[in-house]
Design a protein around this motif. Structure first.
Motif, PDB file in Angstrom:
ATOM      1  N   ALA A   1       0.826  -1.206   0.000  1.00 30.30           N
ATOM      2  CA  ALA A   1       0.000   0.000   0.000  1.00 30.30           C
ATOM      3  C   ALA A   1       0.858   1.252   0.000  1.00 30.30           C
ATOM      4  CB  ALA A   1      -0.901   0.023   1.234  1.00 30.30           C
TER       5      ALA A   1
ATOM      6  N   ASN B   1      -3.290   1.013  -3.816  1.00 32.45           N
ATOM      7  CA  ASN B   1      -2.711  -0.313  -3.943  1.00 32.45           C
ATOM      8  C   ASN B   1      -1.529  -0.190  -4.899  1.00 32.45           C
ATOM      9  OD1 ASN B   1      -2.033  -2.964  -4.457  1.00 32.45           O
ATOM     10  ND2 ASN B   1      -4.141  -3.660  -4.686  1.00 32.45           N
TER      11      ASN B   1
ATOM     12  N   LEU C   1      -5.166  -5.504  -2.427  1.00 32.45           N
ATOM     13  CA  LEU C   1      -4.659  -5.026  -1.149  1.00 32.45           C
ATOM     14  C   LEU C   1      -5.753  -5.282  -0.121  1.00 32.45           C
ATOM     15  CD1 LEU C   1      -2.740  -3.308   0.667  1.00 32.45           C
ATOM     16  CD2 LEU C   1      -3.968  -1.300  -0.178  1.00 32.45           C
TER      17      LEU C   1
END
Length: 141
Positions: free
Chosen positions: A70, A99, A106
Motif C-alpha cells: 500500500a 494499492n 490489497l
C-alpha cells in the motif's frame, strides 16, 4: 458476564462500493456487544488509488495492512507499507490509500474508535442504504 464475538470473514457478505473497493463489516454494534468499535475488512483492487479525504475530528481510524503493498498519504506525506504495517489516522487528518500492486488485491483492516453517525462514513452509510443494516452474512440473501 459479557459475551465475546467470533466472526469468520468468509461468512460475511461483501459490499461492492465500486470497481476499486469492496468491504466486509466484521464487528460493530449489530453483531457484538461493542458500543465503541467498528472493524472492517477492505479490499482495494490492483492499481486503485483513492482520493484524499478526512473524517470528523472525533473519529480516529487505524489501518492494518493484512496483505499486499500500500501507499498511504497522511496529511500530505506518502508512506509505503507492507503486510503487518499499521497506520494511526487521527480524526480530522487528510488521508488516502492506494494499492501499489498492479496484479494483487490489497487487504486492509480498518478500525474506528467509535460507531459512525450518519454522514461520518460513506461506506457505512451505503451499507445501511442497500441492506438496511451494517452487518450481513452470506446466508442472509
Amino acid at each position: 458476564m459479557a459475551k465475546g464475538t467470533v466472526v469468520h470473514a468468509a461468512e460475511v457478505k461483501t459490499l461492492y462500493v465500486d470497481e476499486t473497493y469492496s468491504s466486509k463489516m466484521l464487528i460493530d454494534h449489530t453483531n457484538s456487544l461493542t458500543k465503541n468499535i467498528q472493524i472492517n475488512m477492505g479490499i482495494v483492487a490492483p492499481g486503485a488509488k483513492h482520493a484524499d479525504h478526512n473524517h470528523k475530528p472525533e473519529y480516529d481510524e487505524v489501518y492494518l495492512i493484512q496483505r499486499g503493498q500500500a501507499m498511504v498519504r497522511l496529511d500530505g506525506v506518502e508512506h509505503n507499507l507492507e503486510a503487518g504495517d499499521v497506520v494511526f489516522i487521527p480524526g480530522g487528518s487528510m488521508h488516502a490509500i492506494a494499492n501499489r500492486s498492479a496484479t494483487e488485491d490489497l487487504i486492509i483492516f480498518t478500525a474506528w474508535s467509535r460507531l459512525p453517525e450518519p454522514g461520518a462514513n460513506s461506506v457505512y452509510d451505503q451499507r445501511l442504504k442497500e441492506w438496511g443494516k451494517s452487518f450481513k452474512t452470506i446466508d442472509e440473501d
